[in-house]
Write an enzyme that holds these catalytic residues in place. Structure first.
Site, mmCIF file in Angstrom:
data_model
loop_
_atom_site.group_PDB
_atom_site.id
_atom_site.type_symbol
_atom_site.label_atom_id
_atom_site.label_comp_id
_atom_site.label_asym_id
_atom_site.label_seq_id
_atom_site.Cartn_x
_atom_site.Cartn_y
_atom_site.Cartn_z
ATOM 1 N N ASP A 1 0.847 -1.188 0.000
ATOM 2 C CA ASP A 1 0.000 0.000 0.000
ATOM 3 C C ASP A 1 0.885 1.241 0.000
ATOM 4 O O ASP A 1 1.861 1.322 0.771
ATOM 5 C CB ASP A 1 -0.905 -0.003 1.239
ATOM 6 C CG ASP A 1 -2.023 1.017 1.121
ATOM 7 O OD1 ASP A 1 -3.072 0.681 0.571
ATOM 8 O OD2 ASP A 1 -1.825 2.160 1.589
ATOM 9 N N GLU B 1 -4.727 2.418 -4.259
ATOM 10 C CA GLU B 1 -3.280 2.566 -4.114
ATOM 11 C C GLU B 1 -2.625 1.278 -3.639
ATOM 12 O O GLU B 1 -1.487 1.287 -3.182
ATOM 13 C CB GLU B 1 -2.943 3.712 -3.142
ATOM 14 C CG GLU B 1 -3.312 3.465 -1.685
ATOM 15 C CD GLU B 1 -4.722 3.928 -1.346
ATOM 16 O OE1 GLU B 1 -4.964 4.256 -0.178
ATOM 17 O OE2 GLU B 1 -5.583 3.957 -2.255
#
Length: 351
Positions: free
Chosen positions: A234, A277
Protein backbone atom coordinates in the site's frame (compact mmCIF):
# COMPACT_ATOMS: atom_id res chain seq x y z
CA UNK A 1 5.73 8.03 -52.50
CA UNK A 2 6.81 10.01 -49.41
CA UNK A 3 9.28 8.27 -47.13
CA UNK A 4 7.98 7.79 -43.57
CA UNK A 5 9.31 10.32 -41.09
CA UNK A 6 11.43 9.11 -38.19
CA UNK A 7 10.37 9.62 -34.55
CA UNK A 8 12.08 12.36 -32.58
CA UNK A 9 13.43 9.71 -30.22
CA UNK A 10 14.73 7.49 -33.04
CA UNK A 11 18.19 6.85 -31.54
CA UNK A 12 16.76 5.85 -28.17
CA UNK A 13 14.01 3.81 -29.88
CA UNK A 14 16.53 1.81 -31.90
CA UNK A 15 18.65 1.23 -28.80
CA UNK A 16 15.59 -0.13 -27.00
CA UNK A 17 14.71 -2.37 -29.96
CA UNK A 18 18.22 -3.79 -30.22
CA UNK A 19 18.35 -4.43 -26.45
CA UNK A 20 15.72 -7.12 -26.97
CA UNK A 21 18.08 -9.03 -29.31
CA UNK A 22 15.08 -10.39 -31.19
CA UNK A 23 15.77 -9.30 -34.77
CA UNK A 24 16.46 -12.22 -37.15
CA UNK A 25 15.56 -14.83 -34.52
CA UNK A 26 13.60 -17.98 -35.27
CA UNK A 27 9.80 -18.13 -35.25
CA UNK A 28 8.12 -18.64 -31.86
CA UNK A 29 4.64 -20.08 -31.45
CA UNK A 30 3.64 -17.54 -28.79
CA UNK A 31 4.08 -14.67 -31.28
CA UNK A 32 2.51 -16.69 -34.12
CA UNK A 33 -0.56 -17.39 -31.97
CA UNK A 34 -1.15 -13.69 -31.28
CA UNK A 35 -0.99 -12.82 -34.98
CA UNK A 36 -3.43 -15.65 -35.75
CA UNK A 37 -5.86 -14.36 -33.10
CA UNK A 38 -5.59 -10.76 -34.35
CA UNK A 39 -6.24 -11.74 -37.97
CA UNK A 40 -9.18 -13.95 -36.96
CA UNK A 41 -10.86 -11.29 -34.82
CA UNK A 42 -10.45 -8.64 -37.49
CA UNK A 43 -11.35 -11.01 -40.36
CA UNK A 44 -8.16 -10.30 -42.29
CA UNK A 45 -6.09 -12.58 -44.56
CA UNK A 46 -2.79 -10.96 -43.57
CA UNK A 47 -1.19 -10.03 -40.26
CA UNK A 48 2.23 -9.59 -38.67
CA UNK A 49 4.31 -8.67 -35.66
CA UNK A 50 6.51 -6.07 -37.35
CA UNK A 51 9.65 -4.60 -35.75
CA UNK A 52 10.94 -1.39 -37.34
CA UNK A 53 14.75 -1.34 -37.59
CA UNK A 54 16.92 1.50 -38.90
CA UNK A 55 16.44 0.69 -42.60
CA UNK A 56 13.94 -2.19 -42.65
CA UNK A 57 10.91 -3.73 -41.04
CA UNK A 58 11.33 -7.33 -39.97
CA UNK A 59 8.50 -9.75 -39.20
CA UNK A 60 8.85 -11.80 -36.02
CA UNK A 61 5.56 -13.48 -36.94
CA UNK A 62 3.43 -13.27 -40.06
CA UNK A 63 0.40 -14.76 -41.76
CA UNK A 64 -0.49 -14.35 -45.46
CA UNK A 65 2.88 -12.73 -46.24
CA UNK A 66 5.77 -14.35 -48.11
CA UNK A 67 8.61 -11.98 -47.24
CA UNK A 68 10.34 -11.96 -43.83
CA UNK A 69 11.27 -8.28 -44.14
CA UNK A 70 10.82 -5.18 -46.32
CA UNK A 71 12.48 -1.84 -46.73
CA UNK A 72 11.45 0.67 -44.09
CA UNK A 73 10.63 3.13 -46.90
CA UNK A 74 7.62 1.01 -47.98
CA UNK A 75 6.56 -0.10 -44.47
CA UNK A 76 3.13 0.99 -43.27
CA UNK A 77 4.35 0.17 -39.75
CA UNK A 78 7.07 2.83 -40.06
CA UNK A 79 4.19 5.33 -40.14
CA UNK A 80 2.27 3.58 -37.33
CA UNK A 81 5.12 4.01 -34.79
CA UNK A 82 5.01 7.80 -35.17
CA UNK A 83 2.05 7.88 -32.74
CA UNK A 84 2.63 5.19 -30.09
CA UNK A 85 -0.76 5.80 -28.48
CA UNK A 86 -3.08 5.23 -31.43
CA UNK A 87 -4.05 2.40 -33.76
CA UNK A 88 -3.26 3.57 -37.30
CA UNK A 89 -6.08 2.79 -39.76
CA UNK A 90 -5.73 3.08 -43.54
CA UNK A 91 -9.18 2.21 -44.99
CA UNK A 92 -8.00 2.31 -48.63
CA UNK A 93 -4.32 2.74 -49.44
CA UNK A 94 -5.18 3.80 -53.02
CA UNK A 95 -6.92 6.89 -51.58
CA UNK A 96 -4.04 7.79 -49.23
CA UNK A 97 -1.27 10.05 -50.55
CA UNK A 98 1.27 8.23 -48.38
CA UNK A 99 0.63 4.83 -49.93
CA UNK A 100 -1.16 5.10 -53.30
CA UNK A 101 2.03 4.40 -55.30
CA UNK A 102 3.68 2.17 -52.68
CA UNK A 103 5.07 -1.04 -54.29
CA UNK A 104 3.33 -3.24 -51.67
CA UNK A 105 0.06 -1.59 -52.73
CA UNK A 106 0.51 -1.53 -56.51
CA UNK A 107 2.27 -4.92 -56.54
CA UNK A 108 2.56 -7.95 -54.27
CA UNK A 109 1.06 -8.52 -51.73
CA UNK A 110 -1.50 -5.91 -52.87
CA UNK A 111 -2.33 -4.19 -49.58
CA UNK A 112 -5.43 -1.99 -49.67
CA UNK A 113 -6.48 -1.95 -46.01
CA UNK A 114 -4.08 -1.66 -43.03
CA UNK A 115 -4.51 -1.41 -39.26
CA UNK A 116 -1.51 -1.32 -36.92
CA UNK A 117 -1.35 -1.07 -33.11
CA UNK A 118 2.11 0.10 -31.93
CA UNK A 119 4.21 -2.22 -29.76
CA UNK A 120 5.30 0.00 -26.87
CA UNK A 121 7.91 -1.08 -24.31
CA UNK A 122 7.98 -0.21 -20.60
CA UNK A 123 9.80 3.06 -21.37
CA UNK A 124 7.24 4.19 -23.96
CA UNK A 125 9.37 3.34 -27.01
CA UNK A 126 7.45 2.18 -30.09
CA UNK A 127 9.38 -0.85 -31.35
CA UNK A 128 7.01 -1.81 -34.17
CA UNK A 129 3.38 -2.82 -34.48
CA UNK A 130 0.90 -5.67 -34.46
CA UNK A 131 -0.84 -5.20 -37.80
CA UNK A 132 -3.56 -6.75 -39.95
CA UNK A 133 -4.12 -6.18 -43.66
CA UNK A 134 -6.54 -6.96 -46.48
CA UNK A 135 -6.52 -6.92 -50.27
CA UNK A 136 -9.75 -4.89 -50.26
CA UNK A 137 -10.76 -1.55 -48.68
CA UNK A 138 -12.09 -2.16 -45.18
CA UNK A 139 -12.59 -0.67 -41.74
CA UNK A 140 -12.54 -2.03 -38.20
CA UNK A 141 -15.48 -2.19 -35.82
CA UNK A 142 -14.82 -0.61 -32.41
CA UNK A 143 -14.53 -4.02 -30.73
CA UNK A 144 -11.98 -5.14 -33.34
CA UNK A 145 -9.91 -2.01 -32.78
CA UNK A 146 -9.97 -2.58 -28.99
CA UNK A 147 -9.02 -6.24 -29.43
CA UNK A 148 -6.09 -5.29 -31.71
CA UNK A 149 -4.93 -2.79 -29.08
CA UNK A 150 -5.23 -5.37 -26.31
CA UNK A 151 -3.33 -7.99 -28.29
CA UNK A 152 -0.56 -5.49 -29.08
CA UNK A 153 -0.09 -5.02 -25.32
CA UNK A 154 0.26 -8.78 -24.98
CA UNK A 155 2.94 -8.81 -27.71
CA UNK A 156 4.76 -6.02 -25.84
CA UNK A 157 4.50 -8.02 -22.60
CA UNK A 158 5.88 -11.08 -24.39
CA UNK A 159 8.81 -9.05 -25.72
CA UNK A 160 9.54 -7.77 -22.21
CA UNK A 161 9.29 -11.26 -20.70
CA UNK A 162 11.70 -12.50 -23.34
CA UNK A 163 14.17 -9.71 -22.54
CA UNK A 164 13.95 -10.20 -18.77
CA UNK A 165 14.30 -13.97 -19.14
CA UNK A 166 17.51 -13.51 -21.11
CA UNK A 167 18.88 -11.17 -18.42
CA UNK A 168 18.01 -13.68 -15.71
CA UNK A 169 19.90 -16.40 -17.54
CA UNK A 170 23.05 -14.27 -17.50
CA UNK A 171 22.73 -13.51 -13.78
CA UNK A 172 21.65 -16.81 -12.27
CA UNK A 173 24.30 -19.34 -11.35
CA UNK A 174 21.96 -22.29 -11.04
CA UNK A 175 20.94 -23.18 -14.57
CA UNK A 176 18.43 -25.82 -13.48
CA UNK A 177 16.53 -23.29 -11.31
CA UNK A 178 16.55 -20.76 -14.15
CA UNK A 179 15.16 -23.20 -16.72
CA UNK A 180 12.41 -24.32 -14.36
CA UNK A 181 11.34 -20.72 -13.73
CA UNK A 182 11.52 -19.79 -17.41
CA UNK A 183 9.37 -22.77 -18.33
CA UNK A 184 6.80 -21.86 -15.67
CA UNK A 185 6.54 -18.23 -16.78
CA UNK A 186 6.40 -19.18 -20.47
CA UNK A 187 3.64 -21.73 -19.83
CA UNK A 188 1.62 -19.19 -17.86
CA UNK A 189 1.97 -16.59 -20.58
CA UNK A 190 0.95 -19.03 -23.33
CA UNK A 191 -2.14 -19.94 -21.34
CA UNK A 192 -3.02 -16.26 -21.01
CA UNK A 193 -2.48 -15.61 -24.72
CA UNK A 194 -4.58 -18.66 -25.66
CA UNK A 195 -7.63 -17.10 -24.05
CA UNK A 196 -8.65 -13.69 -25.34
CA UNK A 197 -10.64 -13.19 -22.14
CA UNK A 198 -7.33 -12.46 -20.44
CA UNK A 199 -7.28 -9.08 -22.22
CA UNK A 200 -9.80 -7.75 -19.69
CA UNK A 201 -7.46 -8.62 -16.82
CA UNK A 202 -5.11 -5.66 -17.24
CA UNK A 203 -5.34 -2.47 -15.22
CA UNK A 204 -5.55 0.34 -17.87
CA UNK A 205 -3.52 2.89 -15.87
CA UNK A 206 -0.52 0.83 -14.69
CA UNK A 207 -0.73 -1.95 -17.33
CA UNK A 208 -0.31 -4.46 -14.52
CA UNK A 209 -2.65 -7.42 -14.07
CA UNK A 210 -5.72 -6.40 -12.08
CA UNK A 211 -7.62 -7.90 -9.12
CA UNK A 212 -9.39 -10.42 -11.37
CA UNK A 213 -6.10 -11.71 -12.75
CA UNK A 214 -4.64 -11.96 -9.24
CA UNK A 215 -7.65 -13.95 -8.02
CA UNK A 216 -7.32 -16.41 -10.90
CA UNK A 217 -3.57 -16.79 -10.28
CA UNK A 218 -4.12 -17.40 -6.56
CA UNK A 219 -6.79 -20.02 -7.24
CA UNK A 220 -4.51 -21.82 -9.71
CA UNK A 221 -1.46 -21.69 -7.43
CA UNK A 222 -3.48 -23.01 -4.49
CA UNK A 223 -4.75 -25.83 -6.69
CA UNK A 224 -1.18 -26.71 -7.71
CA UNK A 225 -0.36 -27.34 -4.06
CA UNK A 226 3.00 -25.53 -4.26
CA UNK A 227 4.32 -23.28 -1.46
CA UNK A 228 4.16 -19.55 -2.11
CA UNK A 229 3.83 -16.20 -0.37
CA UNK A 230 1.50 -13.27 -0.98
CA UNK A 231 2.48 -9.65 -0.31
CA UNK A 232 -0.01 -6.78 -0.19
CA UNK A 233 1.59 -3.35 -0.75
CA UNK A 234 0.00 0.00 0.00
CA UNK A 235 1.33 3.46 -0.92
CA UNK A 236 1.77 5.44 2.29
CA UNK A 237 -0.23 8.67 2.68
CA UNK A 238 -1.62 8.37 -0.84
CA UNK A 239 -4.73 10.39 0.05
CA UNK A 240 -2.46 13.28 0.98
CA UNK A 241 -0.84 13.10 -2.47
CA UNK A 242 -4.25 13.34 -4.16
CA UNK A 243 -5.53 16.08 -1.83
CA UNK A 244 -2.36 18.18 -2.09
CA UNK A 245 -1.23 17.67 -5.67
CA UNK A 246 -4.38 16.49 -7.45
CA UNK A 247 -5.47 13.20 -8.95
CA UNK A 248 -3.24 13.58 -12.02
CA UNK A 249 -0.21 13.61 -9.72
CA UNK A 250 -1.70 10.66 -7.87
CA UNK A 251 -1.95 8.73 -11.14
CA UNK A 252 1.70 9.53 -11.88
CA UNK A 253 2.67 8.12 -8.48
CA UNK A 254 0.68 4.94 -9.17
CA UNK A 255 2.38 4.48 -12.54
CA UNK A 256 5.81 5.18 -11.00
CA UNK A 257 5.31 2.64 -8.24
CA UNK A 258 3.96 0.09 -10.75
CA UNK A 259 7.06 0.55 -12.92
CA UNK A 260 9.34 -0.01 -9.92
CA UNK A 261 7.39 -3.13 -8.91
CA UNK A 262 7.58 -4.47 -12.46
CA UNK A 263 11.32 -3.81 -12.75
CA UNK A 264 12.23 -5.02 -9.26
CA UNK A 265 10.23 -8.24 -9.48
CA UNK A 266 12.05 -8.98 -12.77
CA UNK A 267 9.43 -11.44 -13.93
CA UNK A 268 9.45 -13.44 -10.65
CA UNK A 269 5.87 -14.26 -9.77
CA UNK A 270 2.87 -12.03 -10.48
CA UNK A 271 2.73 -8.32 -9.64
CA UNK A 272 -0.76 -6.81 -9.85
CA UNK A 273 -2.76 -3.72 -8.97
CA UNK A 274 -5.17 -4.89 -6.31
CA UNK A 275 -7.21 -1.67 -6.25
CA UNK A 276 -6.80 2.02 -5.44
CA UNK A 277 -3.28 2.57 -4.11
CA UNK A 278 -2.85 -1.11 -3.21
CA UNK A 279 -0.75 -3.64 -5.14
CA UNK A 280 -0.10 -7.35 -4.67
CA UNK A 281 2.83 -9.65 -5.37
CA UNK A 282 2.46 -13.43 -5.61
CA UNK A 283 5.89 -15.03 -4.97
CA UNK A 284 5.89 -18.69 -6.05
CA UNK A 285 8.02 -21.32 -4.30
CA UNK A 286 9.29 -18.78 -1.75
CA UNK A 287 9.53 -19.34 1.99
CA UNK A 288 8.63 -16.49 4.34
CA UNK A 289 12.21 -15.34 4.93
CA UNK A 290 13.10 -15.23 1.24
CA UNK A 291 9.86 -13.40 0.49
CA UNK A 292 10.53 -10.91 3.30
CA UNK A 293 13.99 -10.12 1.88
CA UNK A 294 12.48 -9.63 -1.59
CA UNK A 295 9.84 -7.28 -0.16
CA UNK A 296 12.42 -5.28 1.80
CA UNK A 297 14.38 -4.82 -1.40
CA UNK A 298 11.20 -3.74 -3.17
CA UNK A 299 10.31 -1.30 -0.40
CA UNK A 300 13.77 0.30 -0.62
CA UNK A 301 13.57 0.46 -4.43
CA UNK A 302 10.28 2.40 -4.28
CA UNK A 303 11.70 4.90 -1.78
CA UNK A 304 14.89 5.29 -3.84
CA UNK A 305 12.99 5.84 -7.11
CA UNK A 306 10.92 8.74 -5.78
CA UNK A 307 11.76 11.97 -7.57
CA UNK A 308 9.02 14.61 -7.69
CA UNK A 309 7.71 13.73 -4.22
CA UNK A 310 8.70 11.23 -1.52
CA UNK A 311 6.85 7.94 -1.85
CA UNK A 312 7.08 4.90 0.42
CA UNK A 313 5.12 1.69 0.73
CA UNK A 314 3.99 -0.54 3.57
CA UNK A 315 3.93 -4.29 2.99
CA UNK A 316 1.95 -7.09 4.60
CA UNK A 317 3.26 -10.59 3.90
CA UNK A 318 1.64 -14.01 4.38
CA UNK A 319 2.72 -17.55 3.46
CA UNK A 320 0.33 -20.17 2.15
CA UNK A 321 -0.81 -22.53 4.91
CA UNK A 322 -2.34 -26.01 4.47
CA UNK A 323 -6.04 -25.91 3.53
CA UNK A 324 -5.86 -22.14 2.87
CA UNK A 325 -8.52 -20.54 0.71
CA UNK A 326 -7.89 -17.34 -1.22
CA UNK A 327 -9.89 -15.51 1.42
CA UNK A 328 -7.80 -16.95 4.27
CA UNK A 329 -4.55 -15.95 2.64
CA UNK A 330 -5.77 -12.46 1.70
CA UNK A 331 -7.05 -11.92 5.23
CA UNK A 332 -3.68 -12.74 6.84
CA UNK A 333 -1.79 -10.56 4.35
CA UNK A 334 -4.26 -7.72 4.94
CA UNK A 335 -3.84 -7.96 8.72
CA UNK A 336 -0.07 -7.86 8.30
CA UNK A 337 -0.43 -4.78 6.05
CA UNK A 338 -2.62 -3.13 8.70
CA UNK A 339 0.08 -3.82 11.29
CA UNK A 340 2.77 -2.35 9.01
CA UNK A 341 0.81 0.87 8.48
CA UNK A 342 -0.07 1.27 12.14
CA UNK A 343 3.47 0.39 13.17
CA UNK A 344 4.92 3.46 11.48
CA UNK A 345 4.58 2.69 7.73
CA UNK A 346 7.44 2.16 5.26
CA UNK A 347 8.06 -1.34 6.59
CA UNK A 348 7.41 -5.02 5.94
CA UNK A 349 5.38 -7.07 8.42
CA UNK A 350 4.83 -10.83 8.16
CA UNK A 351 1.50 -12.28 9.20
Amino acid sequence: MPRPAKPDNEAARLKALHSHQILDTAAESSFDDLVTIAAAICGMPMGAVSLVDAERQWFKARIGLDETETSRDVAFCAHAILDPHEVMIVPDARDDDRFRDNPVVTGSPGIRFYAGAPLVDVDGMALGSLCVMDHEPRDLAPYQREALNALSRQVSALLELRRVSRALRLQLQEREWYEDQLSRFSDELELQNADLNEQVRLDPLTRLPNRRALGAALEQTLADGQPFCLALLDIDHFKTVNDTHGHAAGDEVLVQVADVLRATSAGFGLVSRHGGEEFAWLLPEADLERARIQCEYLREAVAFASEAMPVTISVGLARRAPDDTVGDLMSRADKALYAAKHGGRNRVVSG
